[in-house]
Design a protein around this motif. Structure first.
Motif, PDB file in Angstrom:
ATOM      1  N   PRO A   1       0.845  -1.204   0.000  1.00 17.41           N
ATOM      2  CA  PRO A   1       0.000   0.000   0.000  1.00 17.41           C
ATOM      3  C   PRO A   1       0.875   1.246   0.000  1.00 17.41           C
ATOM      4  O   PRO A   1       1.893   1.304   0.698  1.00 17.41           O
ATOM      5  N   ILE A   2       0.482   2.229  -0.807  1.00 18.64           N
ATOM      6  CA  ILE A   2       1.263   3.454  -0.964  1.00 18.64           C
ATOM      7  C   ILE A   2       0.576   4.596  -0.223  1.00 18.64           C
ATOM      8  O   ILE A   2      -0.609   4.864  -0.434  1.00 18.64           O
ATOM      9  N   ILE A   3       1.326   5.240   0.639  1.00 17.21           N
ATOM     10  CA  ILE A   3       0.817   6.358   1.432  1.00 17.21           C
ATOM     11  C   ILE A   3       1.698   7.567   1.153  1.00 17.21           C
ATOM     12  O   ILE A   3       2.926   7.458   1.140  1.00 17.21           O
ATOM     13  N   ILE A   4       1.088   8.720   0.937  1.00 13.29           N
ATOM     14  CA  ILE A   4       1.841   9.952   0.717  1.00 13.29           C
ATOM     15  C   ILE A   4       2.053  10.642   2.063  1.00 13.29           C
ATOM     16  O   ILE A   4       1.085  10.993   2.753  1.00 13.29           O
ATOM     17  N   LYS A   5       3.286  10.839   2.421  1.00 17.53           N
ATOM     18  CA  LYS A   5       3.644  11.441   3.714  1.00 17.53           C
ATOM     19  C   LYS A   5       4.074  12.893   3.502  1.00 17.53           C
ATOM     20  O   LYS A   5       4.929  13.163   2.671  1.00 17.53           O
TER      21      LYS A   5
ATOM     22  N   LYS B   1     -12.867   5.909   7.277  1.00 15.71           N
ATOM     23  CA  LYS B   1     -12.838   4.807   8.239  1.00 15.71           C
ATOM     24  C   LYS B   1     -12.648   3.459   7.555  1.00 15.71           C
ATOM     25  O   LYS B   1     -12.180   2.505   8.166  1.00 15.71           O
ATOM     26  N   LYS B   2     -13.010   3.382   6.267  1.00 14.81           N
ATOM     27  CA  LYS B   2     -12.967   2.096   5.562  1.00 14.81           C
ATOM     28  C   LYS B   2     -12.070   2.114   4.330  1.00 14.81           C
ATOM     29  O   LYS B   2     -11.348   1.155   4.065  1.00 14.81           O
ATOM     30  N   ASP B   3     -12.110   3.201   3.562  1.00 11.49           N
ATOM     31  CA  ASP B   3     -11.490   3.212   2.239  1.00 11.49           C
ATOM     32  C   ASP B   3     -10.080   3.803   2.196  1.00 11.49           C
ATOM     33  O   ASP B   3      -9.339   3.552   1.247  1.00 11.49           O
ATOM     34  N   PHE B   4      -9.723   4.593   3.203  1.00  8.78           N
ATOM     35  CA  PHE B   4      -8.548   5.441   3.058  1.00  8.78           C
ATOM     36  C   PHE B   4      -8.038   5.802   4.450  1.00  8.78           C
ATOM     37  O   PHE B   4      -8.772   6.355   5.266  1.00  8.78           O
ATOM     38  N   ASP B   5      -6.779   5.465   4.751  1.00  8.68           N
ATOM     39  CA  ASP B   5      -6.229   5.733   6.081  1.00  8.68           C
ATOM     40  C   ASP B   5      -5.626   7.136   6.142  1.00  8.68           C
ATOM     41  O   ASP B   5      -4.808   7.507   5.301  1.00  8.68           O
ATOM     42  N   VAL B   6      -6.020   7.888   7.157  1.00  3.38           N
ATOM     43  CA  VAL B   6      -5.446   9.207   7.401  1.00  3.38           C
ATOM     44  C   VAL B   6      -4.668   9.161   8.716  1.00  3.38           C
ATOM     45  O   VAL B   6      -5.242   8.881   9.772  1.00  3.38           O
ATOM     46  N   TYR B   7      -3.372   9.408   8.638  1.00  5.36           N
ATOM     47  CA  TYR B   7      -2.519   9.449   9.825  1.00  5.36           C
ATOM     48  C   TYR B   7      -2.008  10.869  10.002  1.00  5.36           C
ATOM     49  O   TYR B   7      -2.013  11.672   9.062  1.00  5.36           O
ATOM     50  N   ILE B   8      -1.579  11.177  11.211  1.00  5.27           N
ATOM     51  CA  ILE B   8      -0.961  12.483  11.447  1.00  5.27           C
ATOM     52  C   ILE B   8       0.321  12.280  12.238  1.00  5.27           C
ATOM     53  O   ILE B   8       0.488  11.285  12.943  1.00  5.27           O
ATOM     54  N   ASP B   9       1.244  13.224  12.107  1.00  8.02           N
ATOM     55  CA  ASP B   9       2.407  13.250  12.994  1.00  8.02           C
ATOM     56  C   ASP B   9       2.768  14.701  13.278  1.00  8.02           C
ATOM     57  O   ASP B   9       2.285  15.617  12.619  1.00  8.02           O
TER      58      ASP B   9
ATOM     59  N   PRO C   1      -6.218  19.855   2.358  1.00  6.15           N
ATOM     60  CA  PRO C   1      -7.266  18.916   1.945  1.00  6.15           C
ATOM     61  C   PRO C   1      -7.171  18.569   0.463  1.00  6.15           C
ATOM     62  O   PRO C   1      -7.450  17.439   0.064  1.00  6.15           O
ATOM     63  N   GLU C   2      -6.771  19.563  -0.360  1.00  5.52           N
ATOM     64  CA  GLU C   2      -6.699  19.322  -1.808  1.00  5.52           C
ATOM     65  C   GLU C   2      -5.725  18.193  -2.131  1.00  5.52           C
ATOM     66  O   GLU C   2      -6.000  17.350  -2.992  1.00  5.52           O
ATOM     67  N   ASP C   3      -4.582  18.169  -1.461  1.00  9.69           N
ATOM     68  CA  ASP C   3      -3.610  17.121  -1.749  1.00  9.69           C
ATOM     69  C   ASP C   3      -4.034  15.773  -1.183  1.00  9.69           C
ATOM     70  O   ASP C   3      -3.692  14.725  -1.734  1.00  9.69           O
ATOM     71  N   ALA C   4      -4.771  15.782  -0.090  1.00  3.18           N
ATOM     72  CA  ALA C   4      -5.315  14.518   0.426  1.00  3.18           C
ATOM     73  C   ALA C   4      -6.286  13.912  -0.591  1.00  3.18           C
ATOM     74  O   ALA C   4      -6.269  12.701  -0.846  1.00  3.18           O
ATOM     75  N   VAL C   5      -7.101  14.763  -1.182  1.00  6.50           N
ATOM     76  CA  VAL C   5      -8.042  14.298  -2.221  1.00  6.50           C
ATOM     77  C   VAL C   5      -7.269  13.786  -3.439  1.00  6.50           C
ATOM     78  O   VAL C   5      -7.643  12.778  -4.049  1.00  6.50           O
ATOM     79  N   MET C   6      -6.195  14.477  -3.825  1.00  4.69           N
ATOM     80  CA  MET C   6      -5.381  14.025  -4.954  1.00  4.69           C
ATOM     81  C   MET C   6      -4.790  12.635  -4.682  1.00  4.69           C
ATOM     82  O   MET C   6      -4.727  11.793  -5.589  1.00  4.69           O
ATOM     83  N   ALA C   7      -4.370  12.386  -3.466  1.00  4.44           N
ATOM     84  CA  ALA C   7      -3.840  11.063  -3.124  1.00  4.44           C
ATOM     85  C   ALA C   7      -4.922  10.009  -3.268  1.00  4.44           C
ATOM     86  O   ALA C   7      -4.672   8.906  -3.785  1.00  4.44           O
TER      87      ALA C   7
ATOM     88  N   VAL D   1      -2.812   8.846   3.549  1.00  6.67           N
ATOM     89  CA  VAL D   1      -1.895   9.974   3.638  1.00  6.67           C
ATOM     90  C   VAL D   1      -1.443  10.123   5.086  1.00  6.67           C
ATOM     91  O   VAL D   1      -2.106   9.661   6.016  1.00  6.67           O
ATOM     92  N   VAL D   2      -0.301  10.774   5.239  1.00  5.75           N
ATOM     93  CA  VAL D   2       0.124  11.254   6.558  1.00  5.75           C
ATOM     94  C   VAL D   2       0.100  12.773   6.508  1.00  5.75           C
ATOM     95  O   VAL D   2       0.831  13.386   5.718  1.00  5.75           O
ATOM     96  N   LEU D   3      -0.755  13.369   7.315  1.00  7.59           N
ATOM     97  CA  LEU D   3      -0.762  14.820   7.430  1.00  7.59           C
ATOM     98  C   LEU D   3       0.438  15.204   8.290  1.00  7.59           C
ATOM     99  O   LEU D   3       0.559  14.788   9.438  1.00  7.59           O
ATOM    100  N   SER D   4       1.343  15.994   7.715  1.00 14.45           N
ATOM    101  CA  SER D   4       2.615  16.256   8.389  1.00 14.45           C
ATOM    102  C   SER D   4       3.294  17.464   7.784  1.00 14.45           C
ATOM    103  O   SER D   4       3.246  17.667   6.565  1.00 14.45           O
ATOM    104  N   ASN D   5       3.930  18.274   8.629  1.00 15.95           N
ATOM    105  CA  ASN D   5       4.798  19.343   8.126  1.00 15.95           C
ATOM    106  C   ASN D   5       6.258  19.021   8.447  1.00 15.95           C
ATOM    107  O   ASN D   5       7.079  19.915   8.618  1.00 15.95           O
ATOM    108  N   HIS D   6       6.563  17.737   8.543  1.00 11.39           N
ATOM    109  CA  HIS D   6       7.937  17.264   8.738  1.00 11.39           C
ATOM    110  C   HIS D   6       8.485  17.699  10.100  1.00 11.39           C
ATOM    111  O   HIS D   6       9.662  18.019  10.246  1.00 11.39           O
TER     112      HIS D   6
END
Length: 495
Positions: free
Chosen positions: A326-330, A384-392, A335-341, A349-354
């Motif tokens: 599975p490929i996750i964009i970190k 909750k089912k189709d797409f994992d959203v993580y944060i750091d 929100p626009e880029d989360a939708v693009m992923a 996706v991982v919501l992150s500013n490094h």
């Protein structure tokens, strides 16, 4: 290979004739000295003696073979004779030794901030500068945690919370709690075993470890340190040479990696000035005016020049063609880029500013989490089912994890605190910190009336002030010692 005595090595300690010992081999670095990205001073500090302790945390194991010709290797040092050489303790080493001897007992560590305080005293200055630095004024780095303070809780009572179950699934793996150890570079700056410490602790506590591309340990060393049932993910910096990236990804999949997290927020590294200033402290004065070699970027730049700035959404299809992971964009920050992923077929996706180390004033992950979840739902995606959203970024308490789950995150990545725990206390420190997060989250869930992760809902948090940006210290962070204060004049001065 020729055997060289330590006494012979010690004769070569001038700029015109400098030998050092690295991993038991003797190298003539005379010609390389002016070109060293880290400056001449650090090499001259170890001229004529063993430099392994300074070399190993920063450099990948094969860097000598890749960048230096075989002729510079003068032979293998006499190991027995090297062990017999009397070690002279420097003032810096003495200071660190005393700090380590007098650090608090592990049982006295009650939260993640305690570990950070200890780490600041027991780490070498360059290690502390690298681990603790953020970009520019470090506003985003501090905002990452401050943003959690603008979210308040709405506890429910009269709920049966005799049993708390915080287990959940992340990318199909069942874990003990919605937390993973996220990728952080250069683990050996904090501990001789580097990232293997994090691997062992994660295995014991049943959480996932994300392996960094820029680890101090080799990828296979980290893999070999895991248990048979342990799950690991890979954080990937994409190499400009895609053949190198393809080989690495395929090797990772063959070794059992369960998730590919492609870092997208680092086409150029941010200006981490604390790290950059430390680089100058290790250079001789006459080098600072040498414009032939760029040494002003600190450790971060020195290890990451291979990263491909041309990475774009079209490359997702290529990654999907070379791996079934599975490929996750970190590094998603809107929100626009989360939708693009989601549109490009990523698993999450991982919501992150490094960690606040890239673009200063980039938003904290917790701040954009609600709008990301809303944007995905408008696209017909069920997070909750189709797409994992993580944060750091900035997660320092179990209540922070609770808030993130309430707002729609599948799990939270935590990095720096584990480096600090490892630096002060090794394996036991990381395990202790994981225990503290677990205990804090359990208490929060019980007091909030949420016996399971599924019971944590958006209605349990108040986010009305989440978008209220402010700098926690009203005095500008870097300029507070530079500006002159206004002084009252005339009669006002008597008031």
């Amino acid at each position: 290979m020729k055997t060289v005595s330590p006494a012979e090595v010690a004769k070569h300690k001038s700029k015109s004739d400098v030998w050092v010992i690295i991993h038991g081999k003797v190298y003539d670095l005379t010609k390389f000295l002016p070109e060293h990205p880290g400056g001449q001073k650090i090499i001259m500090k170890y001229a004529g003696r063993d430099a392994t302790s300074a070399f190993e945390p920063i450099h990948p194991p094969d860097i000598i073979d890749r960048f230096l010709s075989p002729e510079v290797c003068m032979g293998q040092v006499d190991a027995a004779a090297l062990d017999a050489v009397e070690k002279v303790e420097t003032e810096e080493e003495k200071k660190l030794r005393i700090a380590r001897e007098n650090k608090p007992k592990l049982a006295e560590m009650y939260n993640s901030f305690d570990f950070e305080s200890v780490a600041k005293n027991v780490l070498k200055p360059d290690a502390w500068a690298y681990y603790s630095s953020g970009s520019d004024d470090e506003i985003s780095m501090r905002e990452n945690h401050n943003a959690f303070h603008r979210i308040w809780l709405r506890p429910r009572v009269m709920v049966d919370v005799a049993k708390i179950n915080m287990s959940t699934q992340m990318l199909g793996t069942k874990v003990s709690m919605p937390l993973y150890i996220t990728a952080t570079a250069l683990g050996k700056l904090g501990h001789p075993d580097g990232e293997k410490v994090l691997t062992r602790a994660a295995g014991k506590r049943d959480v996932i470890q994300m392996i960094p591309t820029l680890a101090s340990c080799s990828f296979d060393e980290i893999i070999d340190a895991r248990t048979d049932s342990q799950t690991q993910w890979l954080q990937l910096y994409v190499n400009s040479d895609r053949a190198v990236t393809k080989k690495f990804v395929e090797h990772a999949e063959n070794r059992g990696i369960k998730g590919l997290f492609i870092t997208a927020d680092a086409p150029q590294l941010g200006r981490r000035e604390k790290d950059m200033r430390q680089k100058y402290s290790q250079e001789a004065p006459d080098e600072m005016d040498n414009e032939t070699v760029n040494r002003d970027e600190g450790a971060a730049r020195a290890i990451s020049s291979f990263i491909d700035p041309s990475l774009n959404w079209k490359d997702v299809a290529w990654f999907k063609s070379i791996t079934k992971m599975p490929i996750i964009i970190k590094g998603v920050q809107t929100p626009e880029d989360a939708v693009m992923a989601w549109r490009n077929g990523c698993a999450g996706v991982v919501l992150s500013n490094h960690g606040g180390r890239q673009l200063d004033f980039a938003p904290s992950s917790i701040e954009i989490l609600p709008e990301v979840i809303d944007a995905l739902k408008r696209e017909g995606c069920d997070p909750k089912k189709d797409f994992d959203v993580y944060i750091d970024g900035g997660i320092r308490r179990g209540s922070d994890i609770f808030k993130a789950i309430a707002l729609g995150a599948k799990g939270c990545g935590i990095g720096r605190p584990f480096l600090f725990a490892m630096s002060g206390y090794g394996d036991q420190g990381v395990e202790r910190l994981l225990e503290l997060y677990q205990n804090e989250l359990e208490m929060c869930m019980r007091l909030m009336g949420a016996p399971t992760i599924a019971d944590i809902t958006p209605e349990m948090v108040d986010i009305r002030n989440l978008k209220d940006h402010f700098v926690s210290n009203p005095t500008d962070y870097l300029a507070k010692h530079a500006y002159e204060k206004m002084h009252p004049r005339g009669n006002l001065s008597k008031l």
